[in-house]
Motif scaffolding. Structure first.
Motif, PDB file in Angstrom:
ATOM      1  N   LEU A  30      -0.377   1.683  -4.029  1.00 37.02           N
ATOM      2  CA  LEU A  30      -0.839   0.827  -5.120  1.00 37.02           C
ATOM      3  C   LEU A  30      -1.045   1.604  -6.419  1.00 37.02           C
ATOM      4  CD1 LEU A  30      -3.607  -0.955  -3.021  1.00 37.02           C
ATOM      5  CD2 LEU A  30      -1.320  -1.847  -3.497  1.00 37.02           C
ATOM      6  N   THR A  31      -0.769   0.938  -7.537  1.00 38.01           N
ATOM      7  CA  THR A  31      -1.160   1.468  -8.835  1.00 38.01           C
ATOM      8  C   THR A  31      -2.638   1.176  -9.060  1.00 38.01           C
ATOM      9  OG1 THR A  31      -0.659  -0.585 -10.012  1.00 38.01           O
ATOM     10  CG2 THR A  31       1.160   0.997  -9.725  1.00 38.01           C
ATOM     11  N   LYS A  32      -3.213   1.808 -10.050  1.00 32.94           N
ATOM     12  CA  LYS A  32      -4.630   1.570 -10.337  1.00 32.94           C
ATOM     13  C   LYS A  32      -4.880   0.110 -10.688  1.00 32.94           C
ATOM     14  CE  LYS A  32      -8.542   3.621 -12.791  1.00 32.94           C
ATOM     15  NZ  LYS A  32      -8.983   4.703 -13.711  1.00 32.94           N
ATOM     16  N   ALA A  33      -3.948  -0.494 -11.441  1.00 35.13           N
ATOM     17  CA  ALA A  33      -4.103  -1.900 -11.818  1.00 35.13           C
ATOM     18  C   ALA A  33      -4.071  -2.813 -10.592  1.00 35.13           C
ATOM     19  CB  ALA A  33      -3.006  -2.298 -12.801  1.00 35.13           C
ATOM     20  N   GLN A  34      -3.300  -2.446  -9.584  1.00 36.17           N
ATOM     21  CA  GLN A  34      -3.184  -3.286  -8.391  1.00 36.17           C
ATOM     22  C   GLN A  34      -4.415  -3.243  -7.500  1.00 36.17           C
ATOM     23  OE1 GLN A  34       0.517  -1.528  -6.999  1.00 36.17           O
ATOM     24  NE2 GLN A  34       1.617  -3.448  -7.360  1.00 36.17           N
ATOM     25  N   LEU A  35      -5.288  -2.276  -7.707  1.00 29.32           N
ATOM     26  CA  LEU A  35      -6.481  -2.170  -6.869  1.00 29.32           C
ATOM     27  C   LEU A  35      -7.378  -3.393  -7.001  1.00 29.32           C
ATOM     28  CD1 LEU A  35      -7.493   1.574  -7.392  1.00 29.32           C
ATOM     29  CD2 LEU A  35      -6.214   0.568  -5.501  1.00 29.32           C
ATOM     30  N   ALA A  36      -7.326  -4.062  -8.134  1.00 32.32           N
ATOM     31  CA  ALA A  36      -8.170  -5.230  -8.365  1.00 32.32           C
ATOM     32  C   ALA A  36      -7.521  -6.524  -7.873  1.00 32.32           C
ATOM     33  CB  ALA A  36      -8.498  -5.345  -9.858  1.00 32.32           C
ATOM     34  N   GLN A  37      -6.292  -6.436  -7.390  1.00 31.92           N
ATOM     35  CA  GLN A  37      -5.559  -7.624  -6.960  1.00 31.92           C
ATOM     36  C   GLN A  37      -5.628  -7.768  -5.443  1.00 31.92           C
ATOM     37  OE1 GLN A  37      -1.575  -7.126  -8.458  1.00 31.92           O
ATOM     38  NE2 GLN A  37      -2.273  -6.801 -10.578  1.00 31.92           N
ATOM     39  N   PRO A  38      -5.436  -8.990  -4.947  1.00 36.44           N
ATOM     40  CA  PRO A  38      -5.414  -9.176  -3.484  1.00 36.44           C
ATOM     41  C   PRO A  38      -4.288  -8.341  -2.859  1.00 36.44           C
ATOM     42  CG  PRO A  38      -5.580 -11.294  -4.614  1.00 36.44           C
ATOM     43  CD  PRO A  38      -5.300 -10.269  -5.677  1.00 36.44           C
ATOM     44  N   GLU A  39      -4.577  -7.754  -1.713  1.00 37.67           N
ATOM     45  CA  GLU A  39      -3.616  -6.888  -1.034  1.00 37.67           C
ATOM     46  C   GLU A  39      -3.121  -7.563   0.234  1.00 37.67           C
ATOM     47  OE1 GLU A  39      -3.325  -2.167   0.339  1.00 37.67           O
ATOM     48  OE2 GLU A  39      -5.229  -3.050  -0.279  1.00 37.67           O
ATOM     49  N   PHE A  40      -1.800  -7.636   0.392  1.00 34.77           N
ATOM     50  CA  PHE A  40      -1.228  -8.266   1.583  1.00 34.77           C
ATOM     51  C   PHE A  40      -1.602  -7.465   2.828  1.00 34.77           C
ATOM     52  CE2 PHE A  40       2.155  -8.283   4.777  1.00 34.77           C
ATOM     53  CZ  PHE A  40       2.229  -9.626   5.073  1.00 34.77           C
ATOM     54  N   LYS A  41      -2.077  -8.170   3.836  1.00 38.48           N
ATOM     55  CA  LYS A  41      -2.342  -7.555   5.131  1.00 38.48           C
ATOM     56  C   LYS A  41      -1.882  -8.504   6.227  1.00 38.48           C
ATOM     57  CE  LYS A  41      -6.235  -4.660   3.702  1.00 38.48           C
ATOM     58  NZ  LYS A  41      -7.637  -4.237   3.988  1.00 38.48           N
ATOM     59  N   PHE A  42      -1.630  -7.941   7.381  1.00 41.41           N
ATOM     60  CA  PHE A  42      -1.192  -8.748   8.515  1.00 41.41           C
ATOM     61  C   PHE A  42      -1.808  -8.192   9.789  1.00 41.41           C
ATOM     62  CE2 PHE A  42       1.477  -5.120   8.846  1.00 41.41           C
ATOM     63  CZ  PHE A  42       1.949  -5.055  10.143  1.00 41.41           C
ATOM     64  N   PRO A  43      -1.930  -9.025  10.832  1.00 41.25           N
ATOM     65  CA  PRO A  43      -2.513  -8.532  12.099  1.00 41.25           C
ATOM     66  C   PRO A  43      -1.507  -7.642  12.830  1.00 41.25           C
ATOM     67  CG  PRO A  43      -1.882 -10.841  12.294  1.00 41.25           C
ATOM     68  CD  PRO A  43      -1.664 -10.470  10.855  1.00 41.25           C
ATOM     69  N   LEU A  44      -1.863  -6.386  13.016  1.00 41.74           N
ATOM     70  CA  LEU A  44      -0.980  -5.432  13.689  1.00 41.74           C
ATOM     71  C   LEU A  44      -1.312  -5.443  15.179  1.00 41.74           C
ATOM     72  CD1 LEU A  44       1.246  -3.333  13.514  1.00 41.74           C
ATOM     73  CD2 LEU A  44      -0.466  -1.619  12.899  1.00 41.74           C
ATOM     74  N   ARG A  45      -0.586  -6.283  15.898  1.00 43.39           N
ATOM     75  CA  ARG A  45      -0.793  -6.430  17.338  1.00 43.39           C
ATOM     76  C   ARG A  45       0.520  -6.120  18.070  1.00 43.39           C
ATOM     77  NH1 ARG A  45      -2.647 -11.825  19.232  1.00 43.39           N
ATOM     78  NH2 ARG A  45      -1.058 -12.653  17.807  1.00 43.39           N
ATOM     79  N   VAL A  46       0.387  -5.616  19.281  1.00 44.14           N
ATOM     80  CA  VAL A  46       1.538  -5.167  20.052  1.00 44.14           C
ATOM     81  C   VAL A  46       1.545  -5.856  21.408  1.00 44.14           C
ATOM     82  CG1 VAL A  46       2.871  -3.131  20.710  1.00 44.14           C
ATOM     83  CG2 VAL A  46       1.086  -2.924  18.996  1.00 44.14           C
TER      84      VAL A  46
END
Length: 409
Positions: A30-46
């Motif tokens: 991430l850039t510094k500006a992106q730190l304030a934005q929502p970050e995509f995450k997903f459930p890491l399941r196997v």
């Protein structure tokens, strides 16, 4: 993102055994500006399929979100990999190539580290969907197509360039979400006597080393010889040779051909299959037990780092790797424990680590800063890193690893 309640190979039930939590895309720095934005995450399941014997992610991130014009990993940054691919190209040319007119095709050719070596022996074309690393390869004069490898592209390649005497992929088979389509593509593209070679992180090494950080968004599948044999057999292909490799923390190279080809299946294949059965890679309980060991490892690592920090020690991360993203997020290790992460990839420097937002700084900063400890996030390059950073250890610095268990080395 695609939810996958059933095996993508067999269509049969997939048994979940390991949950690594909500995870960002491992290379999405991430850039510094992106730190304030929502970050995509997903459930890491196997999960594990008892029919295909394939270990695989349950939820898969769209490949277009992972392999794009700003892909963060360039293969050529590692001297070890440079030597590794030089040896592979020489061995292939000496033993397996049989017609200087027929092409060799590399899937996932990255910045051309292997493709350039193959091109010295036969017409070579790379398939690389990530635009920036493909452009780096083209700048070296290499022939690269920026598309995903699938049956339509395979048919076009065969029509335009001829049947392939070799299709090769290094650390790429695990990145392909539809392996049945991959096998169909091989069937379309390969010459009657053609072979395919793939090398990927090896499931047995992941289990025995407790290398759970090999599990992340780009690695859709985790292979055994058992599971790959079943996959390829369903498409008229077979594995005729296997070879264990030290790269990427323990990989397996498989050599395959058409089922009816004259090449004999070598004894090493059945030897490896027997070893996998001894270790229970065909049994769900093996993976349930692995998950419990992973949870114990997380607790031990966090406690070690926390205690060091509480005692006033300064700790830096070393190598902003995809593996590191998994470990840091799963274990809850952020700026409260690591001052920064140093890395020698220019495209990552000045950015922030996915999920944890730890700053990534140039490797020169590490040399000047001299923290007390360096937590190696690319543990598979530990020997290379320790050889490079002798000044750090000579000044009293110590390295930390979490593979196979949390330890100061």
């Amino acid at each position: 993102m695609t939810n996958m309640p059933v095996c993508r190979i067999s269509g049969q039930p997939l048994h979940a055994f390991l949950d690594l939590g909500m995870m960002p895309v491992a290379n999405a720095f991430l850039t510094k500006a992106q730190l304030a934005q929502p970050e995509f995450k997903f459930p890491l399941r196997v999960g594990f399929c008892e029919t295909s014997l394939m270990v695989q992610l349950i939820e898969m991130v769209d490949p277009a979100q992972l392999f794009h014009g700003n892909y963060a990993y360039f293969s050529s940054i590692s001297r070890v990999m440079e030597q590794h691919f030089a040896q592979l190209a020489d061995a292939v040319a000496a033993e397996l190539l049989y017609d200087k007119r027929l092409p060799v095709v590399e899937i996932g050719s990255n910045d051309g580290i292997l493709l350039a070596k193959l091109a010295a022996h036969a017409p070579a074309v790379g398939i690389e969907p990530s635009g920036n690393v493909a452009a780096a390869a083209r700048a070296r004069g290499l022939d690269v197509i920026s598309e995903f490898f699938e049956p339509g592209l395979a048919a076009r390649l065969r029509a335009e360039r001829g049947a392939a005497q070799l299709v090769v992929g290094a650390n790429v088979l695990c990145h392909i979400p539809d392996l049945n389509a991959l096998a169909r593509s091989l069937d379309v593209l390969l010459d009657a006597n053609g072979i395919f070679i793939f090398e990927d992180p090896y499931l047995l090494e992941i289990i025995t080393q407790l290398a759970y950080d090999q599990i992340y968004d780009e690695h859709y599948f985790y292979f055994s010889v058992l599971s790959l044999s079943r996959l390829f057999a369903a498409h008229g292909l077979r594995i005729f040779r296997v070879e264990a490799l030290p790269v990427h923390g323990g990989s397996m190279r498989v050599y395959g051909c058409r089922a009816g080809a004259q090449r004999a299946t070598e004894p090493c294949v059945q030897t490896q299959v027997a070893l996998e059965r001894q270790h229970g890679l065909h049994l769900l309980q093996t993976y349930v037990d692995f998950a419990e060991r992973v949870r114990q490892s997380r607790a031990a690592l966090f406690t070690m780092l926390y205690d060091l920090k509480q005692s006033g020690r300064r700790i830096a991360g070393y190598a902003a790797s995809s593996k590191g993203t998994v470990v840091l997020n799963y274990c809850g290790i952020g700026p409260q424990l690591l001052d920064y992460i140093c890395d020698n990839t220019p495209g990552k420097q000045g950015l922030y680590a996915p999920g944890t937002h730890i700053p990534v700084l140039p490797i020169e900063h590490f040399a000047a800063d001299r923290p007390d400890f360096a937590f190696v996030l690319a543990w598979n390059h530990m020997r290379e890193i320790m050889a490079k950073e002798q000044a750090f250890t000579q000044a009293g610095g110590r390295f930390i690893t979490h593979i196979p268990s949390a330890a100061i080395v």
